[in-house]
Write a protein that holds these residues in place. Structure first.
Motif, PDB file in Angstrom:
ATOM      1  N   PRO A  29       1.811  -9.674  -2.678  1.00 40.74           N
ATOM      2  CA  PRO A  29       3.029  -8.778  -2.610  1.00 40.74           C
ATOM      3  C   PRO A  29       2.388  -7.298  -1.908  1.00 40.74           C
ATOM      4  O   PRO A  29       1.311  -6.946  -2.432  1.00 40.74           O
ATOM      5  N   ILE A  30       3.254  -6.814  -1.220  1.00 42.43           N
ATOM      6  CA  ILE A  30       2.781  -5.328  -0.717  1.00 42.43           C
ATOM      7  C   ILE A  30       2.997  -4.268  -1.602  1.00 42.43           C
ATOM      8  O   ILE A  30       4.139  -4.228  -2.048  1.00 42.43           O
ATOM      9  N   ASN A  31       2.170  -3.546  -1.751  1.00 41.10           N
ATOM     10  CA  ASN A  31       2.362  -2.360  -2.823  1.00 41.10           C
ATOM     11  C   ASN A  31       2.494  -1.140  -2.000  1.00 41.10           C
ATOM     12  O   ASN A  31       1.873  -0.562  -0.974  1.00 41.10           O
ATOM     13  N   TRP A  32       3.845  -0.608  -2.135  1.00 40.07           N
ATOM     14  CA  TRP A  32       4.500   0.360  -1.361  1.00 40.07           C
ATOM     15  C   TRP A  32       4.416   1.472  -2.093  1.00 40.07           C
ATOM     16  O   TRP A  32       5.287   2.677  -1.763  1.00 40.07           O
ATOM     17  N   THR A  33       3.640   1.731  -3.186  1.00 40.34           N
ATOM     18  CA  THR A  33       3.618   3.038  -3.909  1.00 40.34           C
ATOM     19  C   THR A  33       2.906   4.139  -3.134  1.00 40.34           C
ATOM     20  O   THR A  33       1.850   4.080  -2.522  1.00 40.34           O
ATOM     21  N   PRO A  34       3.454   5.331  -2.990  1.00 43.55           N
ATOM     22  CA  PRO A  34       2.797   6.411  -2.405  1.00 43.55           C
ATOM     23  C   PRO A  34       1.804   6.999  -3.065  1.00 43.55           C
ATOM     24  O   PRO A  34       2.161   7.940  -3.425  1.00 43.55           O
ATOM     25  N   THR A  35       0.637   6.600  -2.991  1.00 43.30           N
ATOM     26  CA  THR A  35      -0.383   7.203  -3.511  1.00 43.30           C
ATOM     27  C   THR A  35      -1.031   8.399  -2.822  1.00 43.30           C
ATOM     28  O   THR A  35      -1.490   9.292  -3.514  1.00 43.30           O
ATOM     29  N   TYR A  36      -0.847   8.110  -1.525  1.00 43.20           N
ATOM     30  CA  TYR A  36      -1.887   9.088  -0.754  1.00 43.20           C
ATOM     31  C   TYR A  36      -3.239   9.502  -1.049  1.00 43.20           C
ATOM     32  O   TYR A  36      -3.748  10.584  -1.337  1.00 43.20           O
ATOM     33  N   ALA A  37      -4.013   8.306  -1.425  1.00 39.12           N
ATOM     34  CA  ALA A  37      -5.442   8.348  -1.993  1.00 39.12           C
ATOM     35  C   ALA A  37      -6.083   7.823  -0.626  1.00 39.12           C
ATOM     36  O   ALA A  37      -5.717   6.926  -0.159  1.00 39.12           O
ATOM     37  N   ILE A  38      -7.268   8.672  -0.640  1.00 32.75           N
ATOM     38  CA  ILE A  38      -8.016   8.110   0.424  1.00 32.75           C
ATOM     39  C   ILE A  38      -8.726   6.864   0.392  1.00 32.75           C
ATOM     40  O   ILE A  38      -9.234   6.326   1.336  1.00 32.75           O
ATOM     41  N   GLU A  39      -8.713   6.325  -0.914  1.00 31.03           N
ATOM     42  CA  GLU A  39      -9.415   5.056  -1.014  1.00 31.03           C
ATOM     43  C   GLU A  39      -8.437   3.959  -0.859  1.00 31.03           C
ATOM     44  O   GLU A  39      -9.032   2.578  -0.927  1.00 31.03           O
ATOM     45  N   LYS A  41      -5.814   1.476   0.804  1.00 28.19           N
ATOM     46  CA  LYS A  41      -5.436   0.708   2.061  1.00 28.19           C
ATOM     47  C   LYS A  41      -4.154   0.236   2.067  1.00 28.19           C
ATOM     48  O   LYS A  41      -3.645  -0.432   3.280  1.00 28.19           O
ATOM     49  N   ILE A  42      -3.138   0.677   1.042  1.00 33.57           N
ATOM     50  CA  ILE A  42      -1.966   0.314   0.875  1.00 33.57           C
ATOM     51  C   ILE A  42      -1.344   0.841   2.068  1.00 33.57           C
ATOM     52  O   ILE A  42      -1.710   2.036   2.558  1.00 33.57           O
ATOM     53  N   PRO A  43       0.186   0.684   2.349  1.00 33.87           N
ATOM     54  CA  PRO A  43       0.746   1.226   3.345  1.00 33.87           C
ATOM     55  C   PRO A  43       0.918   2.872   3.409  1.00 33.87           C
ATOM     56  O   PRO A  43       0.562   3.624   4.255  1.00 33.87           O
ATOM     57  N   GLY A  45      -1.227   5.004   1.763  1.00 37.06           N
ATOM     58  CA  GLY A  45      -2.481   5.428   1.655  1.00 37.06           C
ATOM     59  C   GLY A  45      -2.968   6.082   2.509  1.00 37.06           C
ATOM     60  O   GLY A  45      -2.684   6.133   3.599  1.00 37.06           O
ATOM     61  N   LEU A  46      -4.179   6.948   2.510  1.00 29.61           N
ATOM     62  CA  LEU A  46      -4.731   7.891   3.306  1.00 29.61           C
ATOM     63  C   LEU A  46      -6.178   7.392   3.943  1.00 29.61           C
ATOM     64  O   LEU A  46      -7.043   7.972   4.470  1.00 29.61           O
ATOM     65  N   TYR A  47      -6.397   6.111   3.800  1.00 28.51           N
ATOM     66  CA  TYR A  47      -7.572   5.433   4.084  1.00 28.51           C
ATOM     67  C   TYR A  47      -8.006   5.543   5.493  1.00 28.51           C
ATOM     68  O   TYR A  47      -8.990   5.970   5.767  1.00 28.51           O
ATOM     69  N   ILE A  48      -7.198   5.278   6.413  1.00 30.87           N
ATOM     70  CA  ILE A  48      -7.184   5.439   7.665  1.00 30.87           C
ATOM     71  C   ILE A  48      -7.334   6.748   8.226  1.00 30.87           C
ATOM     72  O   ILE A  48      -8.251   7.099   9.115  1.00 30.87           O
ATOM     73  N   PHE A  49      -6.512   7.809   7.539  1.00 30.87           N
ATOM     74  CA  PHE A  49      -6.661   9.098   7.906  1.00 30.87           C
ATOM     75  C   PHE A  49      -8.080   9.821   7.619  1.00 30.87           C
ATOM     76  O   PHE A  49      -8.713  10.369   8.322  1.00 30.87           O
ATOM     77  N   ASP A  50      -8.489   9.202   6.562  1.00 34.22           N
ATOM     78  CA  ASP A  50      -9.707   9.901   5.953  1.00 34.22           C
ATOM     79  C   ASP A  50     -11.076   9.499   6.878  1.00 34.22           C
ATOM     80  O   ASP A  50     -11.835  10.050   7.160  1.00 34.22           O
TER      81      ASP A  50
END
Length: 400
Positions: A29-39, A41-43, A45-50
């Motif tokens: 299942p896809i985790n749609w939680t808005p974590t805005y964490a740099i680590e 990789k869920i939708p 999150g900020l992994y790519i931006f980091d």
């Protein structure tokens, strides 16, 4: 091993195997939680931006993740006399779903901006201290919407509209039109234009406020050419170093449990619970002690008393009172010799005195008993049945 235990283990293994087969065929299942964490990789999150931050900002990026903004900026302040400025110059950046900046840190950011620096904040909820200081108001459209269109106010920057799936729509409902510059808009299905990106001068610096942080998430940056909208946003940041506060809201709630990795993986979590349930079932069915029934063995009865009663009744029924009296006297004297170590050859005054001292019984009762014994031995017999009762009563007074 008991056959029942083998059956329970087999059932448990079977259930476990079926669970694995069912889970294996199910997509994660896809985790749609808005974590805005740099680590993450869920939708949201900020992994790519980091990973692409250095290219997007095109400037030196310093990440702040272990300190609050106040702690970091205050440590960079030069408080020497006639100096009172910051050792660093540039733009403070924060991207988050909710307000993760405390009031003291927000005041320090404003103080940092007032010294000729800048701040870029992309958040859905801004600190009240900031809104009050800049005299702006933020409003949330609580009517559920599937998507929000966003675009830049300056057509020369980019005139294209981008659709963001954000749910609720946040926008600036009141701004200082004389000092505030509108940089971007948005609208929902109602086609009502709303301000979502502004530039506000503050003393010697500027603040850039944006209400759609979803534009920096993995989901948007990987969606066609939506990264262009993100590039347009950061293009307004003036030249200089970037100080990115990237401590996400949920970083403060990371569990220190040794099982945190198991909890984070659905398959391991299911296996853990299944194992606990299996152990519980095993304990329930094996809680009773498995032991053969121990037969109750009754102790042997002491038949001496019963035998004595029987023999006594026999003598009494036969009317042989003399024989009973003789045996009573013999038993009494044997008891005195055994318990008190007295010579019973002569039942005289000396014997009576010693027996009185040994037993503590009344001397008169002892003397009466000895008198009855001597009278019986002297062949003086009255009513034998009456003598038997008198001697028995006298003996019981001494022995009990």
């Amino acid at each position: 091993m008991d056959n029942k235990v083998k059956i329970y283990i087999a059932i448990l293994v079977l259930v476990f195997g079926i669970t694995l087969l069912v889970d294996k065929g199910q997509p994660k299942p896809i985790n749609w939680t808005p974590t805005y964490a740099i680590e993450d990789k869920i939708p949201f999150g900020l992994y790519i931006f980091d990973q692409e931050a250095d290219n997007l900002f095109k400037q030196k990026v310093e990440r702040i993740s272990t300190q609050t903004p106040y702690e970091y900026l205050d440590s960079q302040y030069d408080a020497r006399e006639n100096v009172e400025t910051y050792k660093i110059k540039g733009t403070f950046v924060n991207i988050s779903e909710v307000n993760n900046i405390d009031d003291q840190s927000m005041k320090e950011i404003l103080y940092f901006v007032s010294h000729g620096n800048n701040a870029f904040l992309s958040m859905k909820v801004f600190p009240p201290v900031l809104l009050d200081s800049l005299k702006i108001e933020l409003k949330t459209d609580f009517m559920p919407v599937d998507s929000v269109s966003v675009w830049m106010a300056n057509k020369k920057v980019n005139s294209k509209k981008y659709t963001l799936n954000t749910g609720l729509s946040d926008y600036f409902s009141k701004i200082d039109t004389l000092n505030t510059k509108v940089l971007g808009y948005q609208n929902s299905a109602k086609n009502k234009r709303q301000i979502n990106f502004i530039e506000v001068p503050y003393k010697n610096g500027h603040l850039y406020l944006h209400t759609q942080p979803v534009a920096f998430t993995n989901y948007i940056l990987l969606k066609k050419n939506y990264y262009q909208y993100t590039e347009n946003l950061v293009s307004y940041i003036p030249k200089g170093n970037i100080y990115w506060y990237n401590k996400s809201f949920n970083d403060q709630r990371i569990s220190s449990s040794p099982l945190r990795y198991i909890w984070s993986q659905p398959a391991l979590k299911s296996a853990w619970y299944l194992g606990l349930i299996g152990i519980l079932i095993f304990m329930i069915f094996n809680a009773k002690r498995k032991q053969r029934i121990v037969p109750i063995i009754k102790p042997l009865q002491n038949s001496t008393v019963e035998f004595t009663k029987t023999v006594g009744n026999l003598y009494y029924q036969e009317g042989d009172h003399t024989n009973i009296i003789d045996k009573k006297i013999i038993y009494f004297l044997e008891k005195i010799r055994t318990d008190y170590l007295l010579d019973t050859t002569n039942l005289d005054d000396n014997f009576i005195t010693k027996l009185h001292y040994k037993t503590g019984k009344d001397e008169k009762d002892i003397r009466d008993l000895i008198q009855l014994i001597n009278d019986h031995r002297g062949s003086y017999h009255g009513s034998l049945e009456e003598d038997l009762l008198r001697i028995n009563t006298a003996i019981e007074k001494i022995l009990h």
